[in-house]
Structures are given as C-alpha cells and as structure tokens.
Design an enzyme around this catalytic site. Sequence first.
Site, PDB file in Angstrom:
ATOM      1  N   ASN A  53      -5.670   9.601   7.131  1.00 33.62           N
ATOM      2  CA  ASN A  53      -7.003   9.028   6.995  1.00 33.62           C
ATOM      3  C   ASN A  53      -6.888   7.547   6.649  1.00 33.62           C
ATOM      4  O   ASN A  53      -6.341   7.228   5.590  1.00 33.62           O
ATOM      5  CB  ASN A  53      -7.781   9.771   5.903  1.00 33.62           C
ATOM      6  CG  ASN A  53      -9.248   9.368   5.866  1.00 33.62           C
ATOM      7  OD1 ASN A  53      -9.776   8.872   6.851  1.00 33.62           O
ATOM      8  ND2 ASN A  53      -9.885   9.562   4.725  1.00 33.62           N
ATOM      9  N   HIS A  84       0.846  -1.202   0.000  1.00 34.70           N
ATOM     10  CA  HIS A  84       0.000   0.000   0.000  1.00 34.70           C
ATOM     11  C   HIS A  84       0.879   1.249   0.000  1.00 34.70           C
ATOM     12  O   HIS A  84       1.228   1.777   1.053  1.00 34.70           O
ATOM     13  CB  HIS A  84      -0.907  -0.010   1.231  1.00 34.70           C
ATOM     14  CG  HIS A  84      -1.987   1.027   1.198  1.00 34.70           C
ATOM     15  ND1 HIS A  84      -3.219   0.837   1.758  1.00 34.70           N
ATOM     16  CD2 HIS A  84      -2.030   2.284   0.680  1.00 34.70           C
ATOM     17  CE1 HIS A  84      -3.972   1.906   1.595  1.00 34.70           C
ATOM     18  NE2 HIS A  84      -3.253   2.813   0.935  1.00 34.70           N
ATOM     19  N   ASP A 108      -8.787   3.425  -3.630  1.00 39.55           N
ATOM     20  CA  ASP A 108      -8.195   3.923  -2.392  1.00 39.55           C
ATOM     21  C   ASP A 108      -8.240   5.439  -2.290  1.00 39.55           C
ATOM     22  O   ASP A 108      -7.973   6.154  -3.251  1.00 39.55           O
ATOM     23  CB  ASP A 108      -6.748   3.481  -2.268  1.00 39.55           C
ATOM     24  CG  ASP A 108      -6.144   3.942  -0.958  1.00 39.55           C
ATOM     25  OD1 ASP A 108      -6.576   3.440   0.089  1.00 39.55           O
ATOM     26  OD2 ASP A 108      -5.277   4.828  -0.982  1.00 39.55           O
ATOM     27  N   HIS A 138      -5.494  -0.252   5.580  1.00 36.49           N
ATOM     28  CA  HIS A 138      -5.119   0.582   6.740  1.00 36.49           C
ATOM     29  C   HIS A 138      -6.167   0.583   7.859  1.00 36.49           C
ATOM     30  O   HIS A 138      -6.708   1.622   8.234  1.00 36.49           O
ATOM     31  CB  HIS A 138      -4.789   2.002   6.307  1.00 36.49           C
ATOM     32  CG  HIS A 138      -5.734   2.631   5.321  1.00 36.49           C
ATOM     33  ND1 HIS A 138      -7.098   2.593   5.446  1.00 36.49           N
ATOM     34  CD2 HIS A 138      -5.489   3.343   4.201  1.00 36.49           C
ATOM     35  CE1 HIS A 138      -7.663   3.237   4.453  1.00 36.49           C
ATOM     36  NE2 HIS A 138      -6.699   3.703   3.675  1.00 36.49           N
ATOM     37  N   ASP A 169       1.031   2.675   3.831  1.00 36.06           N
ATOM     38  CA  ASP A 169       0.175   3.746   3.306  1.00 36.06           C
ATOM     39  C   ASP A 169       1.034   4.988   3.042  1.00 36.06           C
ATOM     40  O   ASP A 169       0.644   6.120   3.366  1.00 36.06           O
ATOM     41  CB  ASP A 169      -0.972   4.065   4.263  1.00 36.06           C
ATOM     42  CG  ASP A 169      -2.044   4.951   3.625  1.00 36.06           C
ATOM     43  OD1 ASP A 169      -2.016   5.136   2.388  1.00 36.06           O
ATOM     44  OD2 ASP A 169      -2.909   5.463   4.366  1.00 36.06           O
ATOM     45  N   HIS A 206       1.719   5.136  -2.294  1.00 36.76           N
ATOM     46  CA  HIS A 206       1.283   6.127  -3.288  1.00 36.76           C
ATOM     47  C   HIS A 206       2.541   6.692  -3.936  1.00 36.76           C
ATOM     48  O   HIS A 206       3.327   7.381  -3.271  1.00 36.76           O
ATOM     49  CB  HIS A 206       0.468   7.232  -2.624  1.00 36.76           C
ATOM     50  CG  HIS A 206      -0.741   6.726  -1.899  1.00 36.76           C
ATOM     51  ND1 HIS A 206      -1.977   6.639  -2.490  1.00 36.76           N
ATOM     52  CD2 HIS A 206      -0.896   6.255  -0.634  1.00 36.76           C
ATOM     53  CE1 HIS A 206      -2.849   6.138  -1.615  1.00 36.76           C
ATOM     54  NE2 HIS A 206      -2.202   5.900  -0.488  1.00 36.76           N
ATOM     55  N   LEU A 207       2.744   6.381  -5.203  1.00 42.13           N
ATOM     56  CA  LEU A 207       3.936   6.846  -5.914  1.00 42.13           C
ATOM     57  C   LEU A 207       3.695   8.166  -6.641  1.00 42.13           C
ATOM     58  O   LEU A 207       4.634   8.759  -7.174  1.00 42.13           O
ATOM     59  CB  LEU A 207       4.434   5.777  -6.891  1.00 42.13           C
ATOM     60  CG  LEU A 207       4.932   4.484  -6.243  1.00 42.13           C
ATOM     61  CD1 LEU A 207       5.427   3.502  -7.298  1.00 42.13           C
ATOM     62  CD2 LEU A 207       6.018   4.750  -5.204  1.00 42.13           C
ATOM     63  N   ARG A 208       2.439   8.599  -6.712  1.00 37.58           N
ATOM     64  CA  ARG A 208       2.050   9.936  -7.188  1.00 37.58           C
ATOM     65  C   ARG A 208       2.213  10.178  -8.687  1.00 37.58           C
ATOM     66  O   ARG A 208       1.529  11.020  -9.243  1.00 37.58           O
ATOM     67  CB  ARG A 208       2.807  11.029  -6.421  1.00 37.58           C
ATOM     68  CG  ARG A 208       2.623  11.010  -4.906  1.00 37.58           C
ATOM     69  CD  ARG A 208       1.183  11.125  -4.510  1.00 37.58           C
ATOM     70  NE  ARG A 208       1.016  11.330  -3.066  1.00 37.58           N
ATOM     71  CZ  ARG A 208      -0.097  11.097  -2.403  1.00 37.58           C
ATOM     72  NH1 ARG A 208      -1.155  10.610  -3.050  1.00 37.58           N
ATOM     73  NH2 ARG A 208      -0.188  11.321  -1.112  1.00 37.58           N
TER      74      ARG A 208
END
Length: 438
Positions: free
Chosen positions: A282, A61, A153, A233, A309, A63-65
């Site tokens: 979150n 999990h 997500d 998460h 996350d 986030h590579l953006r």
Amino acid sequence: MRRLLKGGRVVDPANGRDGAFDILIDGDRISRIAKNIPADGAHVVEVPTGFVICPGFIDMHVHLREPGQEHKETVATGVASAVAGGFTAVACMPNTSPINDNAGVTEFILKKAAEARLARVYPIGAVSRGSQGEQLADIGELRAAGCVAISDDGRPVKTALLMRRALEYAAMFGMPVLDHCEDPSLKGEGVAHEGYHASSLGLRGIPGVAESIMVQRDIALAELTGAPVHICHMSAAESLRAVREGKHQAVKVTCEVAPHHFTLTDEALSAPVSYDTNVKMNPPLRSAADRDAMVAGIADGSVDAIATDHAPHHYDEKRMEFDQAPFGIVGLETCVAIALDRLVHAGLIRLPRLVELLSVNPARILNVSGGSLAEGAAADITVLAPDLQTVVDAAKFRSKSRNTPFSGWQLRGAVAATIVGGRTVYVNDSSEGARRLE
C-alpha cells in the site's frame, strides 16, 4: 586508525566530483580527498577497478517494528539489513507498538540503534497522538528527543486542519511532514490497484485518484503555510502531475518512489502466480502507465528520492488469504541492485543521479548529516560494484522477514561494502574484490 582508499571512482554530486580520487579516513572522519594522496603510515586499501565510492546512502522510509513487533523485525536486524543493502542510515516510521508519539519511544529506538553499532537511525515521530488523527503529538518533545520528521505513515493525516497545524508546528522545529497520501473513503476495503487484473481475480480495487487527491490537498496546504511536505511512496501518475505543478509554483514539496513502484505493475497479481501476497503493498502496484510515469519522474528530476518502504512481516502473516494478509514488502537488501540494473544499466539515469536519489536528497529533505564526501565529515561511505552479477536470495537476507517479490531475480550491480563512521560494517562476501575492503 588511518585508512587510505586508493583507486576508486568517486561519485559525489554535492561536491561536483566524478572521477578517480583517493580518500583518507582518520578515525571516524574523512580527513582528505584528492588525487595521489601519500600513505604516510595510513593503512592502504586498493579499491578494485570498476568499484564506485559514494556518500553513504540514506533510506528515508523504513519500518523497524521495534518496540512491539519484534517477531517481524528489530532495530538490530533492521540495521543489519540496511548495511547489507548499502545504507549507512535509515529513517524509521513511527507505527511501532506503542506508537512513537513521545520522547520515551524515540529514546528507546535510539538506544537500540546505538547498541547495534551499524547504520545510523533517524526516528520519525507521529503527527498525532497514537496516530489517531485527533490531536497533534508533542512535536517539540519529539524533536528534542531526536526525531527528524513527523508522519502518521500507514494512516493519512485525517483532516486538512490537522495537516495544516502539523505543517505549521513542524516547520517551527525545522522538520518536514511526511504523509501517506490516501483518501480512506476511496480506498475503502481495497487491496489492489483498481483495474483489469484486480477485477479478474475478484479483488477489491484502490484507484490511483485515492492517492492523488490527498497529494493535491497536501501540496495546497504546503503552499498556504510555506512549510515543507514530503509525499511518501508515490505510485500514481496523477500524483506526479500534482507534484510537478507544485514544484513549478515553488511549493516546498518533495516526493519519493519505491523500487517496486518503478519496476512492477498490477500484472504481478496474476503472473507468474495468482494471489501472491508478496505483491500486496500500500499503495498498490499500479498500471504500466503509472509505473512508466514513476520512471519518467526519476529520470527528469521530478522525483527527489528512492526509498524502500521496507515493511517486514512474519512468514505466517503473509501466508494468509490475499484480502487478509498485511500490506508491505521488505526492500533494504534489494533496492540498490534493482536501481543499478533497471535504471542505471538500462540507460535511464547516470550514477550521479542515483547518488542524488539515494544520498544527497534524502539528507537534504530530512535535514540530517550526509549526502556528500566532504573533508571533516563523518566517514559514511557506500561502495558499489556496478557490474557484479547478483541473484536475489531471500533466504540470505539479514532482515528477520523474507516477504519480497524479487526473490530469484538476476540483476547487474551490487553493494560491495558499507562504511559507517570509518568502520567497515558490511562486505559483500560473494565478491573477491569486495573482500579487500575489510
């Protein structure tokens, strides 16, 4: 090139190994695992005493953006952060810009990952087109392009009907659905856990039931369809109770917990500094009872995985008022040290259980290679220095972003080296012993 790792403690729960073994690496594969393997011309690497060799860790999990938010992170900086944190592979969420809801975006991410030549990247496709919760994305197209799972997500799957269809279709392609569980009507405009600390600061609250209601819905739908669902998460004790009941009923439900949810509580909203946006995430940091429930779930096997996350944000974005700042923190480079210090050295779990949480189970849930040190398998290896003293220094992160509540923490345990496909892609330069592994 043939390399022989000698003298390390090998912890490989999938194959029942926990002891001193040699590992012979031939090119990008593990050739042999045994005691006292002769060198026979291989380059011998003496593993320092006390170091632990594990199957490569997988963060399911992150986030590579990229594409679209390269000011926060890129695939290249994200995988550099991953290997520095001991992860040989990461699964990246689809909330890029544009959303990863089609083969073009998936292929772009995989191309960037191949160019970086560091951690393996497993894209996760969107459940719905544009993650808008209206129409299913083309799941078959996403699977063919290289996606290993689907998720909206950041946004819960909007309706029970859409979630049912997502589970049914994803199961046809051998993919789990990963859901951010949150009832939007209960969350409202909330920015922190509903409780004393949020109230004392005048912050709008998010109750734990906002998460657990959706967890219960997803488990019921997984039971109906017979398809696997994964709870992202998890943070609330009520959610853990629902997961335990689902598992008891043989529902195909798995779950993950992030390091901040098994270490921190909503007390961090006001101490040591009030309104610190680096504790805004979150789901939010919850009560001590919720935190303790997550720890208990990790210890008793109810929790399947630890996932970071990893949510990088630019410095300027996090410098806004608490209500306006984005949710999320980075986690790739702090996860393993926190887990070693707060779980293993605290006596709550043993090293084999940590390897299950960070390697064996993520590989199983995502149906990807890894999770074991088997002869003939890819030489993806995480080497730990369990007793190395670590001070978290956000200024030294490989990630583009520095948004962490853990800066300055002193921890016992660190990643010594990360090997991907037989190549040493990271060595901890603060450890003289680790430098032998280059």
